[in-house]
Design a protein around this motif. Structure first.
Motif, short mmCIF file in Angstrom:
data_model
loop_
_atom_site.label_atom_id
_atom_site.label_comp_id
_atom_site.label_asym_id
_atom_site.label_seq_id
_atom_site.Cartn_x
_atom_site.Cartn_y
_atom_site.Cartn_z
N ASP A 74 0.89 -1.17 0.00
CA ASP A 74 0.00 0.00 0.00
C ASP A 74 0.93 1.22 0.00
O ASP A 74 1.55 1.54 1.01
CB ASP A 74 -0.88 -0.05 1.27
N LYS A 76 0.52 4.40 -0.20
CA LYS A 76 0.19 5.54 0.67
C LYS A 76 0.65 5.23 2.10
O LYS A 76 1.25 6.07 2.77
CB LYS A 76 -1.32 5.81 0.63
N HIS A 77 0.37 4.01 2.53
CA HIS A 77 0.77 3.59 3.87
C HIS A 77 2.30 3.62 3.99
O HIS A 77 2.85 4.07 5.00
CB HIS A 77 0.24 2.19 4.17
N TYR A 189 -3.48 9.04 -7.43
CA TYR A 189 -2.91 8.21 -6.35
C TYR A 189 -1.52 7.71 -6.73
O TYR A 189 -0.57 7.80 -5.95
CB TYR A 189 -3.88 7.04 -6.10
N GLU A 192 0.89 10.71 -6.70
CA GLU A 192 1.26 11.24 -5.39
C GLU A 192 2.12 10.27 -4.57
O GLU A 192 3.11 10.67 -3.97
CB GLU A 192 -0.01 11.60 -4.60
N TYR A 193 1.71 8.99 -4.57
CA TYR A 193 2.39 8.05 -3.67
C TYR A 193 3.32 7.06 -4.38
O TYR A 193 4.21 6.50 -3.75
CB TYR A 193 1.35 7.26 -2.86
#
Ligand code: GDP
Length: 423
Positions: A74, A76-77, A189, A192-193
């Motif tokens: 993940d 973002k995590h 998404y 960004e990550y």
């Protein structure tokens, strides 16, 4: 040299602290399966850290960390985890963190699917951690997932994205009646990550193979324990990946290498998060006392863990599945302060005594058979030598060794890095 550190039980055995401790002798630490659904807690002189995705070796200077192709990430995590560690002064650069181009990206819609399915199941729920792990592994096997390496070929990824989103909406919208996933949102998404991680993404198999040839020492770090392995655990109350040591070289990117040693991490009592059969479970006051003493609340979710005494039947099976050469018995200090200690040495099923772990479906009908051993009433958390342990603690260790037919090499008596005894 290739060593693996794996869990013998249901997870939360204290693998993180053992990797943190043993990584001093290794050049590289690699996670080979799973995602951010579980957490390792590591306490050392730099602070207290919860790691969900990064290998525990990240806390040691000079150790290179690898996230293997068997993982689901993940992004973002991961960005959050890296930021928190950096705030605590931990250096993370492409020199000490390498992410497999073949590792799969957990998408926001996988997390959403996990939540939708748990809501649909209502009181029949599995106790998913709702981190999207089962849906993203399903996507991997359906060959509809995105892999980290695709971020390095972003135009291609952009062309593939709308088709995948359309496909995913067949489930999200048509099956669950939820709001449609938007291609634009998924693109944002990734931008960004995902893109900031590009410098870390590489063929980790090539890196590990070369390092191995140069004589570097590699430690493979598992998440969860044998009883949560997708194939060998208490299916369907398992994780969605294989955590057993035999999968380690595959999930790490080096299917050509053989393990030299497997260290099994086994807890001095039992704990289990979520639903599913847990034969030796304690309830009521007995459970409360053990849970409080052991601080048994999930590192990733904060959920109270189910607890029970040491389970010989399940642990012996875990040791066999892992092919463990030696064992670290953790959290022995938690058992201090009891006159007597129970150990589950067999299960009773339909009037018969089982000493081998059965096909998981019958576990619901199994009753635990306990034996009682003398306990000890003193604090053992300051013990650093075998001779300093009370006789009863040594007898407890010896009993487990014999019952599980294993060799216990380390015993941990506290969460701190040096709170252990080498037998
Ligand atoms: P992992 O996922 O297998 O790494 O295990 P967790 O991190 O979820 O759970 C282990 C917990 O026990 C962490 O909070 C550790 O700090 C703590 N711990 C590990 N070893 C010991 C020990 O020997 N004694 C005590 N009291 N705590 C320990």
């Amino acid at each position: 040299m290739l060593t693996s550190i794996v869990g013998i039980n249901w997870g939360d055995e204290g693998k993180g602290r053992m990797v943190d401790l043993l990584s001093k002798d290794y050049d590289i630490v690699c996670r080979y399966q799973g995602g951010n659904n579980a957490g390792h807690t590591v306490i050392n002189e730099r602070g207290r850290f919860i790691l969900n995705l990064l290998p525990s070796g990240i806390l040691r200077e000079g150790v290179v960390c690898v996230m293997g192709p068997g993982m689901v990430i993940d992004i973002k995590h991961l960005a959050g985890e890296m930021a928190r560690l950096r705030e605590a002064g931990i250096q993370i650069t492409p020199d000490n963190l390498k992410i497999s181009d073949r590792a799969v990206i957990t998408m926001p819609y996988n997390v959403q699917q996990d939540c939708l399915e748990e809501a649909r199941l209502a009181d029949k729920k599995f106790g998913s951690t709702k981190r999207g792990i089962a849906p993203v592994y399903a996507d991997k096997y359906l060959k509809k997932a995105f892999r980290m390496g695709e971020l390095l070929h972003f135009d291609r990824l952009k062309r593939r994205l709308p088709d995948i989103v359309d496909w995913k909406n067949l489930t999200v919208v048509n099956a669950y009646g939820a709001e449609a996933v938007q291609t634009q949102d998924m693109l944002a998404y990734f931008e960004e990550y995902g893109l900031p991680l590009c410098a870390y993404i590489c063929d980790v198999g090539l890196y590990l193979d070369r390092a191995h040839k140069e004589g570097k020492k590699i430690l493979l770090e598992a998440q969860l324990g044998a009883l949560r392995d997708l194939d060998y655990g208490i299916y369907p109350y398992t994780s969605s990946s294989n955590n057993i040591a035999a999968y380690g070289p595959i999930g790490a990117g080096v299917p050509n290498l053989k393990l030299d040693k497997t260290i099994g991490i086994m807890k001095a009592y039992s704990s289990c998060v979520g639903e599913g059969p847990f034969t030796a479970e304690y309830f009521g006051e007995k459970a409360e006392k053990l849970r409080a003493a052991g601080g048994e609340y999930g590192a990733a979710t904060g959920r109270p863990r189910r607890v029970g005494p040491f389970d010989v039947v399940a642990s012996k099976y875990g040791i066999r599945c892992q092919g463990a050469d030696e064992i670290a018995l953790t959290k022995l200090d938690i058992l201090s302060g009891h006159d007597r200690l129970e150990v589950c040495t067999a299960y009773e099923l339909d009037g018969k005594k089982l000493t081998e772990f059965p096909f998981p479906d019958v576990l619901d009908d199994c009753k635990p058979v306990f034996e009682t051993l003398p306990g000890w009433n003193c604090d053992i958390s300051k013990c650093r030598k075998k001779e300093e342990l009370p006789q009863e603690a040594l007898a407890y260790i010896r009993f487990i060794e014999q019952a599980c037919e294993c060799k216990i090499r380390y015993v941990s008596v506290g969460a701190e890095r040096d709170a252990y005894i080498e037998l």
